[in-house]
Design a protein around this motif. Structure first.
Motif: not given
Length: 117
Positions: A8-25, A28-32
């Motif tokens: 479960x997402x603890x807060x909206x910031x958590x939720x957002x970074x779980x979806x877009x966080x990481x080294x490459x995401x 990839x989004x920027x290049x697309x």
């Protein structure tokens, strides 16, 4: 008060970074965003520091999160194209802002290192 679980997402910031966080995401989004539609091979050329396995895994995660759309053409050899979804397009102003912030920080760090030399 919601029960906190590992999924479960603890807060909206958590939720957002779980979806877009990481080294490459983000990249990839920027290049697309810059190119509109890219095939797998073109993404590999843009991102030289990622293994094929990691690129595939990251694209799958982005697809599962509704940020990237994948279109498979029934051809030989098979052709697969990736593009951003409307949901991901909403992220572009924020990624642009992060890019500008990162550039300023990199410039400051470079200037600081230059003044120490």
């Amino acid at each position: 008060m919601p029960i906190k679980t590992s999924t479960a997402a603890v807060c909206p910031v958590d939720y957002a970074f779980k979806r877009i966080g990481g080294k490459y995401k983000g990249r990839i989004i920027w290049h697309l965003h810059l190119d509109g539609v890219l095939r797998y091979g073109a993404l590999r050329k843009e991102m030289t520091d990622i293994t094929p396995k990691m690129l595939t895994q990251t694209l799958r995660e982005l697809e599962e999160d509704g940020l990237v759309a994948r279109k498979v053409y029934l051809e030989v050899p098979p052709r697969v194209e990736y593009r951003l979804t409307a949901v991901a397009e909403e992220l572009i102003p924020f990624i642009r802002h992060l890019k500008q912030w990162g550039k300023r920080q990199m410039d400051r760090e470079q200037a600081r290192k230059g003044s120490l030399a």
